[in-house]
Scaffold this motif. Structure first.
Motif, mmCIF file in Angstrom:
data_model
loop_
_atom_site.group_PDB
_atom_site.id
_atom_site.type_symbol
_atom_site.label_atom_id
_atom_site.label_comp_id
_atom_site.label_asym_id
_atom_site.label_seq_id
_atom_site.Cartn_x
_atom_site.Cartn_y
_atom_site.Cartn_z
ATOM 1 N N TYR A 233 6.265 10.916 5.246
ATOM 2 C CA TYR A 233 4.848 11.162 5.521
ATOM 3 C C TYR A 233 4.200 11.941 4.379
ATOM 4 O O TYR A 233 3.139 11.554 3.863
ATOM 5 N N THR B 15 6.339 10.630 16.268
ATOM 6 C CA THR B 15 5.872 10.305 14.918
ATOM 7 C C THR B 15 4.461 9.723 14.842
ATOM 8 O O THR B 15 3.758 9.992 13.854
ATOM 9 N N LEU C 41 1.462 11.929 13.679
ATOM 10 C CA LEU C 41 1.257 12.308 12.290
ATOM 11 C C LEU C 41 0.002 11.673 11.704
ATOM 12 O O LEU C 41 -0.605 12.210 10.780
ATOM 13 N N GLN D 67 0.100 5.186 7.592
ATOM 14 C CA GLN D 67 1.023 4.890 8.687
ATOM 15 C C GLN D 67 1.756 3.580 8.456
ATOM 16 O O GLN D 67 2.958 3.458 8.745
ATOM 17 N N TRP E 298 4.411 4.139 5.821
ATOM 18 C CA TRP E 298 5.409 5.029 6.415
ATOM 19 C C TRP E 298 6.332 4.238 7.332
ATOM 20 O O TRP E 298 7.563 4.379 7.276
#
Length: 250
Positions: free
Chosen positions: A105, A168, A171, A194, A197
Motif C-alpha cells: 500500500y 484491507t 486502506l 487499490q 495493490w
C-alpha cells in the motif's frame, strides 16, 4: 484546501505511527537477534515517517500545534488510521503478513504522491519511499519463507490471511475531503491504487500457495474516528509519559 491536506496528512501519519508502535512491541521478542533488530529498524522508520507527516499536518493546521501534540495529546476518535494497523501484534506470521499488506500500500501510494501537485507532500513521499522499498523486499521475502517452509508455518500464514484480509479494503476508502484532493491532483486516485495493490498481493498469495478468503464482512470506520478497543490500549501505553509530564521533551 489546507484543511483537506491537514486531514490527509493525519491519515498518513496515524497509519505509520500505529504500525510503528505495534512493530516496536517486538523489540526483545523477535525470533532471533538479527530479525529483532530488523523489526525495530522498520518500526523506527515508520515512526520517522509519522513525524514528517505530522509536521505537514501542523503546517496546514488552522491552530498552533506540534507533531508531539498530534501524536500524544489526541484521543481515540481523533485518530484516522485504518483499523488493520491498530490490531494486536499477534504472532510472527501475523505481523509479517500485515506488514506486507501495508508495505505494498505504501509503495504504490508514495510512488504516486511523489509527483503530487503539492511540492512539500511530494518531497516527503519521495523520502519515505526509499525506506518503504526496503520494508517491502523484507516482508515479501518473509511471506515466501514462512508459507513455503513447514506445514505449521504455512498454517499460521493461512490463519493470518483469514484474519486480516477483510481489513484491507479500508486502506483505500475516501471521503469528500480526499475527493477534493484527488480532483486537484494533490493525491492519486485511490481506486487505481487499490487495483495495483490487489494485483500484486494476490500474485504473492498465489506464489505462496495461500487461499484468499471468500468475500464477507469488511472493516471500516478508521477514516471517521471509529476504532477498535485495541487503539485505546495502545494510546494508553504510548501517551503515558507525555500526559503524566505535560510538555516534556527528549
Amino acid at each position: 484546501m489546507n484543511q483537506d491536506l491537514y486531514q490527509f496528512a493525519l491519515r498518513l501519519a496515524d497509519t505509520s505511527l500505529t504500525m510503528g508502535q505495534r512493530l516496536a512491541e517486538w523489540c526483545g521478542h523477535g525470533p532471533y537477534l538479527e530479525e529483532d533488530v530488523a523489526l525495530t529498524n522498520v518500526s523506527l522508520d515508520l515512526i520517522g515517517h509519522a513525524q514528517m507527516f505530522y509536521q505537514l499536518a501542523c503546517d496546514n493546521s488552522e491552530t498552533s500545534t506540534s507533531p508531539d501534540d498530534l501524536a500524544f495529546l489526541r484521543d481515540v476518535p481523533e485518530y484516522r488510521n485504518p483499523l488493520i494497523t491498530e490490531l494486536p501484534r499477534g504472532d510472527f506470521a501475523y505481523t509479517t503478513l500485515k506488514q506486507y499488506f501495508i508495505d505494498v500500500y505504501h509503495l504504490h501510494l508514495y510512488q504516486q504522491l511523489s509527483v503530487s501537485s503539492d511540492e512539500q507532500l511530494a518531497a516527503l513521499a519521495q523520502k519515505a519511499l526509499m525506506e518503504v522499498k526496503y520494508h517491502l523486499s523484507r516482508s515479501e521475502a518473509w511471506c515466501q519463507r514462512l508459507s513455503l517452509s513447514t506445514e505449521e508455518a504455512h498454517e499460521k500464514m493461512q490463519k493470518a490471511l483469514d484474519d486480516l484480509w477483510f481489513y484491507t479494503p479500508e486502506l483505500f476508502e475516501t471521503d469528500e475531503s480526499m475527493q477534493r484532493l484527488m480532483t486537484a491532483s494533490v493525491i492519486p486516485d485511490m481506486g487505481a491504487i487499490q487495483t495495483v495493490w490487489q494485483q500484486q498481493t494476490e500474485q504473492l498469495l498465489e506464489d505462496c500457495q495461500l487461499a484468499k478468503p471468500e468475500n464477507g464482512w469488511m472493516a471500516t470506520g478508521g477514516l471517521v474516528g471509529e476504532h477498535t478497543e485495541h487503539l485505546g490500549y495502545m494510546l494508553a501505553d504510548m501517551q503515558f509519559l507525555q500526559r503524566a509530564y505535560p510538555g516534556c521533551e527528549w
